[in-house]
Scaffold this active site. Sequence first.
Site, short mmCIF file in Angstrom:
data_model
loop_
_atom_site.label_atom_id
_atom_site.label_comp_id
_atom_site.label_asym_id
_atom_site.label_seq_id
_atom_site.Cartn_x
_atom_site.Cartn_y
_atom_site.Cartn_z
N GLY A 21 0.82 -1.22 0.00
CA GLY A 21 0.00 0.00 0.00
C GLY A 21 0.84 1.25 0.00
O GLY A 21 0.54 2.21 0.70
N SER A 23 1.56 3.43 -2.53
CA SER A 23 1.38 4.47 -3.54
C SER A 23 0.80 5.76 -2.99
O SER A 23 0.86 6.79 -3.64
CB SER A 23 0.49 3.94 -4.68
OG SER A 23 -0.75 3.50 -4.17
N SER A 24 0.25 5.71 -1.77
CA SER A 24 -0.31 6.93 -1.18
C SER A 24 -0.39 6.78 0.33
O SER A 24 -0.13 5.71 0.88
CB SER A 24 -1.71 7.22 -1.75
OG SER A 24 -2.61 6.20 -1.39
N ILE A 26 -0.21 6.51 4.24
CA ILE A 26 0.77 6.05 5.23
C ILE A 26 1.91 5.31 4.57
O ILE A 26 3.08 5.52 4.91
CB ILE A 26 0.08 5.15 6.28
CG1 ILE A 26 -0.97 5.94 7.05
CG2 ILE A 26 1.11 4.55 7.24
CD1 ILE A 26 -1.89 5.07 7.89
N TYR A 156 -15.10 -4.16 7.55
CA TYR A 156 -13.77 -3.65 7.89
C TYR A 156 -13.29 -4.18 9.23
O TYR A 156 -12.18 -4.72 9.35
CB TYR A 156 -13.80 -2.13 7.92
CG TYR A 156 -12.50 -1.48 8.30
CD1 TYR A 156 -11.38 -1.61 7.48
CD2 TYR A 156 -12.37 -0.74 9.47
CE1 TYR A 156 -10.17 -1.00 7.81
CE2 TYR A 156 -11.17 -0.13 9.82
CZ TYR A 156 -10.08 -0.28 8.98
OH TYR A 156 -8.89 0.31 9.32
#
Length: 236
Positions: A21, A23-24, A26, A156
């Site tokens: 993750g 690419s943006s 955190i 989630y």
Amino acid sequence: MHLQEHRLRQAVQGKSILITGASSGIGRDTALLLARYGAQLIIIGRNEERLREVALQTGARMYVMDLREEKNRQQLCQEIEQLDIFINNAGLSIHRSIYDSLERAHDFTRTMGINYFAPVELMLHFIPLLDAAQGQIVNVSTINTKFRPMAKWSAYQASKAAFDTWLRAVAPEVKHTVSTIYLPLVRTPMIAPTKKYERVPAMSSETAAKRIARLLYTKKKEDKPWWLSFIRFVRS
């Protein structure tokens, strides 16, 4: 937030560090931060344009892929032969009433795919590598896993809690450091679809990245907000 830069450099310089993750949000800010201290990065993300920007700034080896796809996980496992630190950051959040999900079973397969099945399968490959390196996994989790189940967060909360439980069960067996950071709301693209968060206070992704970096030299088992223990909705 203050970082002990000498200790951080000792912990990451020349080390092979994989961030999902990236690419943006955190993941991106963690990659940019660790690159400044000499880390040898492997970054994973779905957005090729954004991921390439991070790779150009950090010198990282990049993989543009969706880790929910089994073939992509298998490819990654085949190509990663040495690893010192795994930062499990990729995730998917869904805030939706169960009545709006009655014909959306994919809400649950998608969240379980990235929040649980993907990191489990990667760890089955990475555990021997991390053991050999006396390395570390840092799982980027959420304070929601510490709360009692809440309405509209079933997909989630269940998926994040699943991997949190799995990792805590695995931790006593493995020969490397297992750390989990339980983050409050963080201002990232992932929360943008939830309109009610637009005016809610949130941690910056830069601060979250620093907290992750601190775990790399303190080796603490967990990092969580000091106030979490005083919230009455925390699970007993």
